[in-house]
Design a protein around this motif. Structure first.
Motif, PDB file in Angstrom:
ATOM      1  N   LEU A  33      11.236 -16.078  63.024  1.00  0.00           N
ATOM      2  CA  LEU A  33       9.858 -16.538  62.850  1.00  0.00           C
ATOM      3  C   LEU A  33       9.903 -18.034  62.594  1.00  0.00           C
ATOM      4  O   LEU A  33      10.741 -18.514  61.815  1.00  0.00           O
ATOM      5  CB  LEU A  33       9.194 -15.806  61.679  1.00  0.00           C
ATOM      6  N   LEU A  34       9.018 -18.757  63.252  1.00  0.00           N
ATOM      7  CA  LEU A  34       9.021 -20.209  63.153  1.00  0.00           C
ATOM      8  C   LEU A  34       7.648 -20.703  62.697  1.00  0.00           C
ATOM      9  O   LEU A  34       6.621 -20.137  63.067  1.00  0.00           O
ATOM     10  CB  LEU A  34       9.353 -20.851  64.504  1.00  0.00           C
ATOM     11  N   TRP A  35       7.664 -21.762  61.911  1.00  0.00           N
ATOM     12  CA  TRP A  35       6.436 -22.447  61.495  1.00  0.00           C
ATOM     13  C   TRP A  35       6.436 -23.849  62.062  1.00  0.00           C
ATOM     14  O   TRP A  35       7.469 -24.529  62.073  1.00  0.00           O
ATOM     15  CB  TRP A  35       6.350 -22.536  59.968  1.00  0.00           C
ATOM     16  N   TYR A  36       5.229 -24.266  62.515  1.00  0.00           N
ATOM     17  CA  TYR A  36       5.048 -25.602  63.047  1.00  0.00           C
ATOM     18  C   TYR A  36       3.814 -26.233  62.409  1.00  0.00           C
ATOM     19  O   TYR A  36       2.874 -25.548  62.023  1.00  0.00           O
ATOM     20  CB  TYR A  36       4.811 -25.569  64.566  1.00  0.00           C
ATOM     21  N   MET A  48      12.575 -22.259  60.477  1.00  0.00           N
ATOM     22  CA  MET A  48      12.901 -21.029  61.192  1.00  0.00           C
ATOM     23  C   MET A  48      13.450 -20.035  60.178  1.00  0.00           C
ATOM     24  O   MET A  48      14.336 -20.382  59.391  1.00  0.00           O
ATOM     25  CB  MET A  48      13.931 -21.258  62.288  1.00  0.00           C
ATOM     26  N   LEU A  49      12.910 -18.828  60.191  1.00  0.00           N
ATOM     27  CA  LEU A  49      13.321 -17.796  59.237  1.00  0.00           C
ATOM     28  C   LEU A  49      13.839 -16.594  60.014  1.00  0.00           C
ATOM     29  O   LEU A  49      13.191 -16.146  60.967  1.00  0.00           O
ATOM     30  CB  LEU A  49      12.128 -17.366  58.381  1.00  0.00           C
ATOM     31  N   THR A  50      14.967 -16.093  59.564  1.00  0.00           N
ATOM     32  CA  THR A  50      15.521 -14.916  60.216  1.00  0.00           C
ATOM     33  C   THR A  50      15.793 -13.788  59.234  1.00  0.00           C
ATOM     34  O   THR A  50      15.859 -12.632  59.633  1.00  0.00           O
ATOM     35  CB  THR A  50      16.829 -15.254  60.951  1.00  0.00           C
ATOM     36  N   SER A  51      15.966 -14.103  57.967  1.00  0.00           N
ATOM     37  CA  SER A  51      16.343 -13.094  56.977  1.00  0.00           C
ATOM     38  C   SER A  51      15.258 -12.932  55.935  1.00  0.00           C
ATOM     39  O   SER A  51      14.661 -13.910  55.484  1.00  0.00           O
ATOM     40  CB  SER A  51      17.645 -13.493  56.288  1.00  0.00           C
ATOM     41  N   SER A  52      15.056 -11.699  55.499  1.00  0.00           N
ATOM     42  CA  SER A  52      14.050 -11.417  54.476  1.00  0.00           C
ATOM     43  C   SER A  52      14.467 -11.993  53.133  1.00  0.00           C
ATOM     44  O   SER A  52      15.649 -11.977  52.771  1.00  0.00           O
ATOM     45  CB  SER A  52      13.892  -9.906  54.298  1.00  0.00           C
ATOM     46  N   SER A  62       7.368 -24.725  51.513  1.00  0.00           N
ATOM     47  CA  SER A  62       8.355 -23.653  51.443  1.00  0.00           C
ATOM     48  C   SER A  62       7.818 -22.458  52.205  1.00  0.00           C
ATOM     49  O   SER A  62       6.604 -22.299  52.383  1.00  0.00           O
ATOM     50  CB  SER A  62       8.654 -23.279  49.987  1.00  0.00           C
ATOM     51  N   SER A  63       8.741 -21.595  52.627  1.00  0.00           N
ATOM     52  CA  SER A  63       8.340 -20.432  53.402  1.00  0.00           C
ATOM     53  C   SER A  63       9.304 -19.291  53.139  1.00  0.00           C
ATOM     54  O   SER A  63      10.482 -19.507  52.838  1.00  0.00           O
ATOM     55  CB  SER A  63       8.329 -20.769  54.896  1.00  0.00           C
ATOM     56  N   ILE A  64       8.790 -18.088  53.255  1.00  0.00           N
ATOM     57  CA  ILE A  64       9.605 -16.903  53.034  1.00  0.00           C
ATOM     58  C   ILE A  64       9.159 -15.825  54.006  1.00  0.00           C
ATOM     59  O   ILE A  64       8.019 -15.803  54.460  1.00  0.00           O
ATOM     60  CB  ILE A  64       9.512 -16.450  51.563  1.00  0.00           C
ATOM     61  N   LEU A  65      10.098 -14.956  54.326  1.00  0.00           N
ATOM     62  CA  LEU A  65       9.856 -13.900  55.314  1.00  0.00           C
ATOM     63  C   LEU A  65      10.066 -12.532  54.667  1.00  0.00           C
ATOM     64  O   LEU A  65      11.001 -12.345  53.887  1.00  0.00           O
ATOM     65  CB  LEU A  65      10.835 -14.085  56.475  1.00  0.00           C
ATOM     66  N   ASP A  66       9.207 -11.601  55.014  1.00  0.00           N
ATOM     67  CA  ASP A  66       9.368 -10.214  54.580  1.00  0.00           C
ATOM     68  C   ASP A  66       9.425  -9.339  55.835  1.00  0.00           C
ATOM     69  O   ASP A  66       8.393  -9.039  56.436  1.00  0.00           O
ATOM     70  CB  ASP A  66       8.200  -9.793  53.680  1.00  0.00           C
ATOM     71  N   LYS A  67      10.618  -8.947  56.237  1.00  0.00           N
ATOM     72  CA  LYS A  67      10.790  -8.199  57.486  1.00  0.00           C
ATOM     73  C   LYS A  67      10.386  -6.734  57.347  1.00  0.00           C
ATOM     74  O   LYS A  67      10.117  -6.062  58.336  1.00  0.00           O
ATOM     75  CB  LYS A  67      12.225  -8.312  57.968  1.00  0.00           C
TER      76      LYS A  67
END
Lengths: 112, 112
Positions: A33-36, A48-52, A62-67
């Motif tokens: 997942l990418l933010w622009y 770019m986020l790949t891991s939860s 800041s950004s965080i991912l929840d897969k």
């Protein structure tokens, strides 16, 4: 069909406020997942986020991912007028090669 | 240090006319992409290329053709322009398929 939904569509805040932008997705074969940030012209890559659960941080952003729950958030603390922009979320799906599916974006306006 | 350069920046066409948009990158990237951006819809992938001499269809390829005869250039052609193709067109390039970081400044195309 792959789908990326961003919320809110737009918001207006005052300088110094903290904002949270949301991105939820439904894609086949999630890769990243990418933010622009997009001001007047070209989108500028943020994260770019790949891991939860692993927070990516750059200055006040800041950004965080929840897969598991299929979403990501982008936080901006101590907002400044220069943060005014459209923030785009995109999800990379591995099916079919190179498919980057974009959300419609969140329009952020920071008032002084 | 040009990055990704798109020409022209603006163009107005009449329905039925043809034209070619040029994208050039000086980073020796393998992957190149053409997107269109319409209000409220985010960016949508038209065509992409994974290397010199290769092209593939994206999400919205109808009415467009592309060529990648040289690694640094990716051309987008409109054979017979239609008003529905009025949009802002962005070219992008990347070294890996996961991380699309470099966008051009866009071409604003209006078809009357």
């Amino acid at each position: 069909e792959d789908k990326v939904v961003q919320s809110p569509l737009s918001l207006v805040v005052h300088e110094g406020d903290t904002v949270t932008l949301n991105c939820s997705y439904e894609v086949t074969n999630f890769r990243s997942l990418l933010w622009y940030k997009q001001e007047k012209k070209a989108p500028t890559f943020l994260f770019m986020l790949t891991s939860s659960g692993i927070e990516k941080k750059s200055g006040r952003l800041s950004s965080i991912l929840d897969k598991k729950e299929l979403f990501s958030i982008l936080n901006i603390t101590a907002t400044q007028t220069g943060d005014s922009a459209v923030y785009l979320c995109a999800v990379h799906s591995g099916v079919g090669g190179n498919k980057l599916v974009f959300g419609a974006g969140t329009i952020l306006r920071v008032k002084s | 240090n040009a990055g990704v350069t798109q020409t022209p920046k603006f163009r107005v066409l009449k329905t039925g006319q043809s034209m070619t948009l040029l994208c050039a990158q000086d980073m020796n990237h393998e992957y190149m992409y053409w997107y269109r951006q319409d209000p409220g819809m985010g960016l949508r992938l038209i065509h992409y290329s994974v290397g010199e001499g290769t092209t593939a269809k994206g999400e919205v390829p109808d009415g467009y053709n592309v060529s990648r005869l040289k690694k640094q250039n990716f051309l987008l052609g409109l054979e017979s322009a239609a008003p529905s193709q009025t949009s802002v067109y962005f070219c992008a390039s990347s070294q890996t398929r996961d991380r699309v970081e470099h966008f051009g400044d866009g071409t604003r195309l209006s078809i009357l």
